[in-house]
Motif scaffolding. Structure first.
Motif, PDB file in Angstrom:
ATOM      1  N   ALA A  15       0.838  -1.198   0.000  1.00  0.00           N
ATOM      2  CA  ALA A  15       0.000   0.000   0.000  1.00  0.00           C
ATOM      3  C   ALA A  15       0.872   1.246   0.000  1.00  0.00           C
ATOM      4  O   ALA A  15       2.059   1.212   0.326  1.00  0.00           O
ATOM      5  CB  ALA A  15      -0.928   0.001   1.221  1.00  0.00           C
ATOM      6  N   VAL A  16       0.248   2.355  -0.368  1.00  0.00           N
ATOM      7  CA  VAL A  16       0.870   3.672  -0.279  1.00  0.00           C
ATOM      8  C   VAL A  16      -0.080   4.561   0.517  1.00  0.00           C
ATOM      9  O   VAL A  16      -1.304   4.445   0.408  1.00  0.00           O
ATOM     10  CB  VAL A  16       1.162   4.256  -1.679  1.00  0.00           C
ATOM     11  CG1 VAL A  16      -0.116   4.443  -2.488  1.00  0.00           C
ATOM     12  CG2 VAL A  16       1.931   5.566  -1.573  1.00  0.00           C
ATOM     13  N   LEU A  17       0.476   5.423   1.331  1.00  0.00           N
ATOM     14  CA  LEU A  17      -0.334   6.321   2.143  1.00  0.00           C
ATOM     15  C   LEU A  17      -0.696   7.547   1.315  1.00  0.00           C
ATOM     16  O   LEU A  17       0.177   8.175   0.701  1.00  0.00           O
ATOM     17  CB  LEU A  17       0.462   6.740   3.381  1.00  0.00           C
ATOM     18  CG  LEU A  17      -0.314   6.986   4.676  1.00  0.00           C
ATOM     19  CD1 LEU A  17      -0.985   5.718   5.157  1.00  0.00           C
ATOM     20  CD2 LEU A  17       0.620   7.536   5.748  1.00  0.00           C
ATOM     21  N   ASP A  18      -1.989   7.894   1.285  1.00  0.00           N
ATOM     22  CA  ASP A  18      -2.369   9.098   0.548  1.00  0.00           C
ATOM     23  C   ASP A  18      -2.212  10.331   1.436  1.00  0.00           C
ATOM     24  O   ASP A  18      -1.817  10.240   2.603  1.00  0.00           O
ATOM     25  CB  ASP A  18      -3.787   8.967  -0.039  1.00  0.00           C
ATOM     26  CG  ASP A  18      -4.898   8.985   1.012  1.00  0.00           C
ATOM     27  OD1 ASP A  18      -4.647   9.410   2.170  1.00  0.00           O
ATOM     28  OD2 ASP A  18      -6.036   8.590   0.674  1.00  0.00           O
ATOM     29  N   ASP A  19      -2.520  11.485   0.907  1.00  0.00           N
ATOM     30  CA  ASP A  19      -2.271  12.736   1.624  1.00  0.00           C
ATOM     31  C   ASP A  19      -3.120  12.880   2.878  1.00  0.00           C
ATOM     32  O   ASP A  19      -2.776  13.653   3.772  1.00  0.00           O
ATOM     33  CB  ASP A  19      -2.524  13.930   0.700  1.00  0.00           C
ATOM     34  CG  ASP A  19      -1.477  14.062  -0.389  1.00  0.00           C
ATOM     35  OD1 ASP A  19      -0.370  13.507  -0.210  1.00  0.00           O
ATOM     36  OD2 ASP A  19      -1.769  14.706  -1.416  1.00  0.00           O
ATOM     37  N   SER A  20      -4.212  12.139   2.958  1.00  0.00           N
ATOM     38  CA  SER A  20      -5.066  12.209   4.144  1.00  0.00           C
ATOM     39  C   SER A  20      -4.782  11.090   5.142  1.00  0.00           C
ATOM     40  O   SER A  20      -5.491  10.943   6.131  1.00  0.00           O
ATOM     41  CB  SER A  20      -6.540  12.186   3.736  1.00  0.00           C
ATOM     42  OG  SER A  20      -6.845  10.991   3.034  1.00  0.00           O
ATOM     43  N   GLY A  21      -3.727  10.293   4.865  1.00  0.00           N
ATOM     44  CA  GLY A  21      -3.346   9.236   5.795  1.00  0.00           C
ATOM     45  C   GLY A  21      -4.080   7.926   5.604  1.00  0.00           C
ATOM     46  O   GLY A  21      -4.011   7.048   6.465  1.00  0.00           O
ATOM     47  N   ILE A  22      -4.747   7.758   4.475  1.00  0.00           N
ATOM     48  CA  ILE A  22      -5.465   6.518   4.172  1.00  0.00           C
ATOM     49  C   ILE A  22      -4.558   5.615   3.348  1.00  0.00           C
ATOM     50  O   ILE A  22      -3.994   6.047   2.334  1.00  0.00           O
ATOM     51  CB  ILE A  22      -6.764   6.807   3.387  1.00  0.00           C
ATOM     52  CG1 ILE A  22      -7.680   7.732   4.177  1.00  0.00           C
ATOM     53  CG2 ILE A  22      -7.480   5.496   3.039  1.00  0.00           C
ATOM     54  CD1 ILE A  22      -8.141   7.174   5.497  1.00  0.00           C
ATOM     55  N   PRO A  23      -4.383   4.339   3.750  1.00  0.00           N
ATOM     56  CA  PRO A  23      -3.593   3.420   2.923  1.00  0.00           C
ATOM     57  C   PRO A  23      -4.352   3.018   1.667  1.00  0.00           C
ATOM     58  O   PRO A  23      -5.542   2.693   1.725  1.00  0.00           O
ATOM     59  CB  PRO A  23      -3.368   2.218   3.843  1.00  0.00           C
ATOM     60  CG  PRO A  23      -4.460   2.275   4.859  1.00  0.00           C
ATOM     61  CD  PRO A  23      -4.839   3.713   5.010  1.00  0.00           C
ATOM     62  N   ARG A  24      -3.672   3.058   0.535  1.00  0.00           N
ATOM     63  CA  ARG A  24      -4.271   2.725  -0.754  1.00  0.00           C
ATOM     64  C   ARG A  24      -3.596   1.481  -1.321  1.00  0.00           C
ATOM     65  O   ARG A  24      -2.381   1.353  -1.331  1.00  0.00           O
ATOM     66  CB  ARG A  24      -4.093   3.887  -1.725  1.00  0.00           C
ATOM     67  CG  ARG A  24      -4.762   5.184  -1.264  1.00  0.00           C
ATOM     68  CD  ARG A  24      -6.254   5.132  -1.479  1.00  0.00           C
ATOM     69  NE  ARG A  24      -6.920   6.379  -1.136  1.00  0.00           N
ATOM     70  CZ  ARG A  24      -8.108   6.734  -1.607  1.00  0.00           C
ATOM     71  NH1 ARG A  24      -8.762   5.942  -2.462  1.00  0.00           N
ATOM     72  NH2 ARG A  24      -8.664   7.868  -1.242  1.00  0.00           N
ATOM     73  N   ASP A  25      -4.407   0.572  -1.821  1.00  0.00           N
ATOM     74  CA  ASP A  25      -3.964  -0.759  -2.243  1.00  0.00           C
ATOM     75  C   ASP A  25      -3.143  -0.706  -3.531  1.00  0.00           C
ATOM     76  O   ASP A  25      -3.614  -0.224  -4.565  1.00  0.00           O
ATOM     77  CB  ASP A  25      -5.194  -1.647  -2.428  1.00  0.00           C
ATOM     78  CG  ASP A  25      -4.856  -3.111  -2.622  1.00  0.00           C
ATOM     79  OD1 ASP A  25      -3.657  -3.442  -2.712  1.00  0.00           O
ATOM     80  OD2 ASP A  25      -5.790  -3.928  -2.676  1.00  0.00           O
TER      81      ASP A  25
END
Length: 281
Positions: A15-25
């Motif tokens: 995953a990568v963390l988006d700018d709002s702190g949500i992990p993206r698959d």
């Protein structure tokens, strides 16, 4: 980028963390965060992806170690001038090198198991280097090209095993769960100055370690170059670079961990960890 691995042990998704702190698959783009996925060209492809185009993962799910399948877990001892003073040791002329076994690697918030026979379980907040581009005999001036990123490491240590059971330090460094790594692998472009990061660790809510990477004797680029004289470095290798003062062994009197104790630690820009200590079966 802040790369991480989310999910149950053995079933983590990259995953990568988006700018709002949500992990993206990232599963559709890489099989995992490790090995070939950490090569410079692979990281550039990941950097080009808009995180908001990726499926969101549950931010409350377990976070695994930020590197999968590390081939080597190399450590540098007594690498902070103020910690060497605390330990009553001379500042080393060259890096002190030892290993943690890769079987000790766990997620940043997983339990730490106090082994059978343990009497002096200790903590060490450390800056981890993750290798991207493989190499041997790397010039210090080129070392940054070989670093995929940095991460937070708790170099959990059993001092009785390490110092009183004969042999090398590794006896007290590589027990199961002694290597919490993560939460994130942070690429170098996200860090202003890796040689000046605040580092801290609390036990049961009390601050024991409160230092900075600025007191490191041997800096990350030198460490990468130095180690590459003795072994080739491969994508996904982790190098833990030493700890500031405030370890349990350095307290007067010494303070050691027992089942039921909790640790919380962090490094500026690299996130936080939290572990509970439990007894071995």
């Amino acid at each position: 980028m802040k790369l991480l691995r989310v999910g149950p042990p053995g079933k983590e998704k990259p995953a990568v963390l988006d700018d709002s702190g949500i992990p993206r698959d990232l599963s559709a783009h890489v099989p995992d965060i490790g090995g070939a996925a950490l090569l410079p060209e692979a990281l550039e492809k990941l950097r080009a992806i808009d995180p908001n185009s990726l499926p969101a993962l549950n931010a409350d799910d377990r976070i695994g170690a930020c590197v999968a399948g590390a081939g080597k877990f190399i450590c540098i001892g007594l690498n902070f001038a103020d910690h060497a003073k605390e330990a009553g040791a001379q500042i080393p002329d060259e890096p002190i090198v030892f290993n943690k076994w890769t079987s000790c690697i766990v997620g940043p918030n997983d339990d730490v198991i106090k082994p059978r026979g343990s009497t002096k379980l200790d903590w060490e907040v450390e800056l981890g280097i993750v290798i991207g581009k493989p190499g041997a005999y790397i010039d210090e001036s080129d070392a940054e090209d070989h670093i995929a990123g940095y991460c937070l490491v708790n170099d959990v240590s059993e001092r009785h095993f390490q110092l009183e059971c004969g042999g090398q330090w590794a006896k007290g460094k590589g027990c199961d769960t002694f290597g919490p790594v993560g939460p994130w692998l942070v690429t170098p472009d996200e860090i202003d100055d890796v040689n000046n990061l605040r580092m801290w660790l609390d036990v049961n809510g009390k601050r024991y370690q409160d230092g900075s990477s600025s007191t490191m004797i041997f800096k990350p680029n030198f460490i990468v170059s130095y180690l590459s004289r003795f072994m080739s470095l491969q994508a996904g290798d982790i190098i833990s670079t030493g700890t500031p003062p405030g370890v349990g062994m350095g307290q007067k009197p010494p303070v050691y961990l027992n089942a039921g104790d909790t640790m919380k630690l962090g490094i500026e820009g690299l996130g936080e960890q939290a572990q509970a200590v439990v007894s071995a079966d």
